[in-house]
Enzyme design. Sequence first.
Site, PDB file in Angstrom:
ATOM      1  N   LYS A  14      -7.871 -14.144 -19.843  1.00  0.00           N
ATOM      2  CA  LYS A  14      -7.598 -14.876 -18.602  1.00  0.00           C
ATOM      3  C   LYS A  14      -6.194 -15.475 -18.589  1.00  0.00           C
ATOM      4  CE  LYS A  14     -11.140 -17.613 -18.966  1.00  0.00           C
ATOM      5  NZ  LYS A  14     -11.692 -17.149 -20.251  1.00  0.00           N
ATOM      6  N   ARG A  89     -17.581 -23.955 -13.521  1.00  0.00           N
ATOM      7  CA  ARG A  89     -18.321 -23.507 -14.707  1.00  0.00           C
ATOM      8  C   ARG A  89     -19.835 -23.509 -14.487  1.00  0.00           C
ATOM      9  NH1 ARG A  89     -15.364 -23.537 -19.704  1.00  0.00           N
ATOM     10  NH2 ARG A  89     -13.280 -24.344 -19.386  1.00  0.00           N
ATOM     11  N   ARG A 128      -6.497 -14.370 -32.585  1.00  0.00           N
ATOM     12  CA  ARG A 128      -5.698 -15.422 -31.939  1.00  0.00           C
ATOM     13  C   ARG A 128      -5.644 -16.661 -32.818  1.00  0.00           C
ATOM     14  NH1 ARG A 128      -7.437 -17.474 -26.012  1.00  0.00           N
ATOM     15  NH2 ARG A 128      -8.832 -18.863 -27.154  1.00  0.00           N
ATOM     16  N   ARG A 134      -5.497 -23.227 -33.192  1.00  0.00           N
ATOM     17  CA  ARG A 134      -6.723 -23.835 -32.657  1.00  0.00           C
ATOM     18  C   ARG A 134      -7.861 -23.624 -33.644  1.00  0.00           C
ATOM     19  NH1 ARG A 134      -7.706 -22.094 -26.474  1.00  0.00           N
ATOM     20  NH2 ARG A 134      -9.757 -22.802 -27.146  1.00  0.00           N
ATOM     21  N   ARG A 146     -19.392 -20.610 -28.555  1.00  0.00           N
ATOM     22  CA  ARG A 146     -18.670 -20.650 -27.277  1.00  0.00           C
ATOM     23  C   ARG A 146     -19.052 -19.477 -26.391  1.00  0.00           C
ATOM     24  NH1 ARG A 146     -12.831 -20.653 -29.356  1.00  0.00           N
ATOM     25  NH2 ARG A 146     -12.236 -20.430 -27.183  1.00  0.00           N
TER      26      ARG A 146
END
Length: 193
Positions: A14, A89, A128, A134, A146
């Site tokens: 995204k 969401r 990533r 992160r 998640r």
Amino acid sequence: MLNLILFGPPGAGKGTQSEKIIAKYNLIHLSTGDLLRSEIQAGTELGLRAKTLMDQGLLVPDEVVIGMIDHKLKDHRDAAGFIFDGFPRTVKQSEALDELLASYDESISVMVALVVDDNELLARLLNRGKTSGRPDDQNEELISKRIHEYNSKTKPVADYYKAQGKFTAIDGIGEIESIFAGISKAISAVKVN
């Protein structure tokens, strides 16, 4: 006005695609995370309310987030449109967003969903995590949680927009440019207000 929801699970691409969409269509990026941070930094009433809740480890209620989106809409009445990122969401948030947009004689033009299978998402996020810093991208268990959260709670939002005839699924696996071409085709098929 083009009002687009870019939708998909964590790691679907995204962020990469939203930058390309914003550049091509001159849209205002509405990221709820960015909105929260800017309202807090500006010391607005909504920002202070959100900060108080966040400092207590609580989620910011829908009406506060909708209020922040309303501020952004008011500030950009002459915009070509908006790209919604990280919102809605839930179906309840979708209904609230539709109601808010209707007060401006606007509506969501299209929801573009990037579809990527769970194994690919896991691989992308772990990859990533090597560069993002992160911690939630470096832990396989957290990533799986998640993805499960998205599949169980957020995916019903797609059904909400399907029922309105505003949903388009795009294969999120492949070359960035070919994925973007699919998104552009979906956008060009939309009748803009």
